[in-house]
Design a protein around this motif. Sequence first.
Motif, PDB file in Angstrom:
ATOM      1  N   GLU A   8      -4.138  -1.655  -0.997  1.00  0.00           N
ATOM      2  CA  GLU A   8      -4.092  -2.383  -2.235  1.00  0.00           C
ATOM      3  C   GLU A   8      -3.163  -1.590  -3.132  1.00  0.00           C
ATOM      4  O   GLU A   8      -3.321  -0.470  -3.561  1.00  0.00           O
ATOM      5  CB  GLU A   8      -5.444  -2.479  -3.023  1.00  0.00           C
ATOM      6  N   ALA A  67      -0.564 -10.491  -3.123  1.00  0.00           N
ATOM      7  CA  ALA A  67      -1.943 -10.609  -3.063  1.00  0.00           C
ATOM      8  C   ALA A  67      -2.095 -12.119  -3.534  1.00  0.00           C
ATOM      9  O   ALA A  67      -0.902 -12.649  -4.177  1.00  0.00           O
ATOM     10  CB  ALA A  67      -3.005  -9.850  -3.754  1.00  0.00           C
ATOM     11  N   TYR A  98      -7.032 -11.032   1.238  1.00  0.00           N
ATOM     12  CA  TYR A  98      -7.942 -10.070   0.342  1.00  0.00           C
ATOM     13  C   TYR A  98      -9.323  -9.870   1.418  1.00  0.00           C
ATOM     14  O   TYR A  98      -9.549  -8.687   1.351  1.00  0.00           O
ATOM     15  CB  TYR A  98      -8.265 -10.686  -0.828  1.00  0.00           C
TER      16      TYR A  98
END
Length: 180
Positions: free
Chosen positions: A57, A142, A45
């Motif tokens: 994203e 993620a 991230y």
Amino acid sequence: MTDSLQTLTLGGGCFWCTEAVYVQVRGVVDVESGYCNGHTVNPSYEQVCTGSTGHNEVVKLVFDPAQVSVRELLEIFFVIHDSTTLNRQGNDSGTQYRSGIYVSSPEQASVAHDLIQEMTQSGVYNRPIVTEVLPLTNYSAAEHYHQDFFANNPGQGYCMAVAAPKVAKFRKTFARLQKA
């Protein structure tokens, strides 16, 4: 549920907000926040936030096309984010927040291009749509703490200010597509 589940990956700004909407859509069986279409393998991230990895994203949707169509998923997408701002959604800016549709088949790309053309011709926006439509590449999930972020942190400031209004807009505009 059919045996022919499909995937479609969408970048519409912060993945917390996009995920918060799509977990509520009928026929969507899994939503995973992640990063795609950059050049770094398995970025963090923190790396993605620098804008130097080229990643976006995104949320990767697994859905049953017998319950919800690609077009319906994309109609939701265009309502819950601004597809006319390059590399920006609200206060979030950078290439990691670009508007993007990352497809897993030529048919999905065709649906996306057709919808963008229809919206452009109808003049629904007063600025050009800048959403990129590309095959999904270099995807990675993620970190765990980003998954189900809105559901796990509804009182967090960003969730209340940005994600909650998007969820409310979805519920109002697409009540017919909400999970029971």
